[in-house]
Structure formats: C-alpha cells, structure tokens
Scaffold this motif. Structure first.
Motif, short mmCIF file in Angstrom:
data_model
loop_
_atom_site.label_atom_id
_atom_site.label_comp_id
_atom_site.label_asym_id
_atom_site.label_seq_id
_atom_site.Cartn_x
_atom_site.Cartn_y
_atom_site.Cartn_z
N PRO A 28 0.84 -1.19 0.00
CA PRO A 28 0.00 0.00 0.00
C PRO A 28 0.88 1.25 0.00
CG PRO A 28 0.18 -0.84 2.23
CD PRO A 28 1.01 -1.74 1.35
N GLN A 48 -4.81 2.24 5.14
CA GLN A 48 -3.89 1.14 4.84
C GLN A 48 -4.61 -0.21 4.67
OE1 GLN A 48 -0.70 1.03 7.65
NE2 GLN A 48 0.20 -0.83 6.81
N GLN A 71 10.90 1.02 5.05
CA GLN A 71 11.22 0.66 6.44
C GLN A 71 11.38 -0.85 6.55
OE1 GLN A 71 8.34 3.43 8.87
NE2 GLN A 71 10.24 3.13 9.99
N SER A 113 5.63 9.43 8.74
CA SER A 113 4.67 8.42 9.12
C SER A 113 3.26 8.98 9.04
CB SER A 113 4.95 7.93 10.54
OG SER A 113 3.90 7.08 10.94
N TYR A 134 0.86 7.97 10.86
CA TYR A 134 0.15 7.70 12.10
C TYR A 134 0.79 8.42 13.28
CZ TYR A 134 -1.62 3.84 9.33
OH TYR A 134 -2.19 3.09 8.35
N1 UDP Z 1 -0.53 3.85 3.96
C1 UDP Z 1 -1.59 3.77 3.07
N2 UDP Z 1 -2.72 4.52 3.32
C2 UDP Z 1 -2.82 5.34 4.40
C3 UDP Z 1 -1.74 5.37 5.33
C4 UDP Z 1 -0.62 4.62 5.08
O1 UDP Z 1 -1.54 3.05 2.07
O2 UDP Z 1 -3.85 5.99 4.56
C5 UDP Z 1 0.68 3.05 3.70
C6 UDP Z 1 1.98 3.86 3.70
O3 UDP Z 1 2.24 4.43 2.44
C7 UDP Z 1 3.00 2.81 4.06
C8 UDP Z 1 2.22 1.89 5.00
O4 UDP Z 1 0.84 2.14 4.74
O5 UDP Z 1 3.42 2.07 2.93
C9 UDP Z 1 2.55 2.15 6.47
O6 UDP Z 1 2.40 3.51 6.78
P1 UDP Z 1 3.47 4.29 7.69
O7 UDP Z 1 4.84 4.00 7.20
O8 UDP Z 1 3.05 5.72 7.74
O9 UDP Z 1 3.23 3.63 9.11
P2 UDP Z 1 4.36 3.34 10.22
O10 UDP Z 1 5.49 2.61 9.53
O11 UDP Z 1 4.78 4.67 10.70
O12 UDP Z 1 3.66 2.50 11.23
#
Ligand code: UDP
Ligand code: MG
Length: 322
Positions: free
Chosen positions: A15, A79, A103, A210, A212
């Motif tokens: 995503p 997501q 990541q 991020s 979130y």
């Molecule tokens: N993402 C998405 N839609 C959303 C929010 C996040 O597709 O509304 C995707 C984002 O691009 C990433 C993954 O979900 O590939 C995880 O998001 P993020 O890295 O912000 O989360 P974290 O790693 O901080 O928990």
C-alpha cells in the motif's frame, strides 16, 4: 503480439500513500529480492489516493516493469483498505505484504517464504531492532503487542510489522475493516491458520513521514475489542448478551420483590429509595441486553448464511479409495 506473462505464484502487495520518493527504489529492491527466487511473480502496488506524485510515478513504472500491477484507488481509504484492494487484484498462491516506505527490507522476503514452506499458512515479520521514536511508537506498541498476544492467543512479538507472507486461502477468508490489517494473524488464527514468526530488518523512515501518531494506539485498542468479541462469541452472541441480560433482570427482580415485601409487610415508604431506581434500571437493562442478544443471533445467521461463510474451515478432507 506481446508475450503473455505466466500466472504469478507470488504476489507482493504494497500500500502506498504519499511515497513518491521511495517508490523507484522500492521497486528496484523488490525486483532484486524476488527475481533470484526464480518463480513467476507480480508486484501489486496500490496507490491509496496519494496527494503527491505517487500515482504518476507508479503509472510510469507500470509502463516499464512487466511484473508490475498498479492499482490506483480513487481516494484515500486507509492502509487496510489499500491492502484489501491489493489482495483482490493479486493472483499468486502466496502473498507477501510490506510497507512502501522502505522501512521493511525486501531482501527479507526469501526468508519469509522459506519459513512458509516449512508448513505454515502465515509468517509474520518481527522487527527485533525497530527504528522508530521510542516514546510515541515503541512504548505504546510494546504494550499493545502484549495485550494483543494475551487477548487473541496468538503468540507473536510484533503485530505492527507489515512484512508478512500468507497463503492465499488465509487472506481470501478474511474481510478487513477499520485498521484490522494489524490483526490479520489473529483473524487468521481464528480461522485455524498455522502461524510463525521470523526476525526481519527494519530501517528508519528516509523519505516523507509516518501517517500515524499516538492516536493510533486508541484505535488499535478498539479493534482489539472487536477481534476479541469475534474470537469468543461470533457464532454464539446470546451466550454473552443472554447471560448478562438474565443476570441483570434477575437482580432487578429480586431487589424489586424485596422492596415490595418491605412495603406490604412493614408498610415502609419505598418511593424515594435509591434501591428502587437500581431495581428498575437493572431490570430494564437486562431486558435490553437479552433482546440485543436475540438480534445478534439473527444478525450472526445473516452474516454467515448470506455470504456463504461456513462456521468452520477445513484444512483437508481425505477419503478412503473405495
Ligand atoms: N498507507 C496507506 N494509506 C494510508 C496510510 C498509510 O496506504 O492511509 C501506507 C503507507 O504508504 C505505508 C504503510 O501504509 O506504505 C505504512 O504507513 P506508515 O509507514 O506511515 O506507518 P508506520 O510505519 O509509521 O507505522
Ligand atoms: Mg513506516
């Protein structure tokens, strides 16, 4: 005529929300990691209504990388929904998911697949050296992980890790609502999946930020409640609501009778007694809970029967060769 691609055995689902900067590198790293496996694969990249150039970069890549399947959502759905869209568009018998922000490390994919082939239905990544802010992310996540493990009965160290490998059956049996992608292992476990965990790399976010914050912890807790309820009572809601309802009705009735007894036998004034209020409230609450349970029973039947969802999952049926 263009040569048609073989049907993929492996689908990598990612995503993407505002990840234009990491996208080219992501695709390069994914291709490098997966090509060596020497099996037909596809990269299903889902643009979740990004506000930046993600859709454009993705479309350009799709024109040059034959294994790429670009799914462009009309708006930002979150997501879980983006992942579900990717699952629906994918064709592989095995599905690997990861985040699009680099990541997660695509180089870990072969590890997950090797573990899956040991006879598991789902293999989850464990970011044993996680690279995120300590107070906002690591602490809440540690607490959440403990709690989720406790409540769902799935012993994983890291539920938040997006890097996971699944057999298709596991994914197609599940519906993802809210932010339930985090609970995929728990939901799969409820459906009888065999689950394992391997340690994976984790890198700090290099581009963008991020999506979130701390508020996610709260939403995760709410989702946990839902999952707990589904696990315990999905096919027998009356066992919770009915029992609670009967208990509350019984209590209300007993206290009420006691008050009536006092009134009739001792002639005491019960009109302004707090107990009267309690008896009434308790009885009414009980009736409500009980009716709620009956409705939930009907609803549960609709849920299973209208969608042809069995209340069990069969791993295999072996018949004697008569
Ligand atoms: N993402 C998405 N839609 C959303 C929010 C996040 O597709 O509304 C995707 C984002 O691009 C990433 C993954 O979900 O590939 C995880 O998001 P993020 O890295 O912000 O989360 P974290 O790693 O901080 O928990
Ligand atoms: Mg991230």
């Amino acid at each position: 005529m263009e040569m048609s691609q073989p049907v993929p055995e492996l689908s990598v689902v990612v995503p993407l929300y505002n990840e234009e900067e990491s996208l080219p590198q992501l695709v390069d790293q994914l291709l490098a990691a997966v090509r060596v496996l020497d099996l037909p694969f596809e990269l299903v990249l889902v643009d979740d209504g990004s506000k930046d150039g993600t859709a454009k970069v993705l479309s350009a890549l799709a024109a040059t990388v034959p294994e790429l399947v670009a799914v462009l959502l009309r708006r930002n759905y979150g997501q879980s929904a983006a992942m579900a869209a990717g699952f629906d568009a994918s064709r592989g018998a095995v599905i690997v998911t990861l985040d699009g922000d680099l990541q997660n490390d695509p180089a870990d994919i072969p590890l997950l697949l090797a573990e899956l082939n040991q006879g598991y239905d789902l293999v989850s990544g464990w970011r044993h050296q996680r690279q995120d802010a300590a107070v906002q992310r690591l602490l809440p996540s540690r607490i959440a992980n403990r709690l989720i493990a406790r409540v769902t009965g799935v012993r994983l160290h890291d539920y938040g890790c997006s890097l996971k490998a699944y057999r298709r059956e596991v994914v197609s049996d599940l519906n993802l609502y809210g932010e339930l992608h985090r609970f995929l292992p728990a939901l799969a476990f409820i459906e009888g999946a065999r689950i394992s965990e391997v340690k994976v790399n984790h890198h700090p976010r290099r581009f963008g930020q991020s999506k979130y914050g701390l508020d996610r912890t709260f939403r995760v807790l709410m989702d946990l409640l839902t999952v707990w309820f589904m696990k315990r009572f999905l096919t027998r809601p009356m066992h919770v609501f009915g029992l609670g309802g009967l208990a509350a009705m019984g209590l209300g009735l007993m206290v009420g009778l006691w008050l009536v007894g006092e009134k009739l036998l001792l002639g005491s004034d019960i009109g302004d007694r707090p107990l009267l209020l309690m008896a009434l409230l308790s009885f009414l609450t009980g009736v409500q809970l009980f009716c709620f349970g009956l409705l939930a029973e009907l609803q549960m039947r609709t849920y299973h029967e209208s969608q042809g969802r069995p209340i069990y999952r069969v791993r295999a049926t072996l018949r004697g060769n008569a």
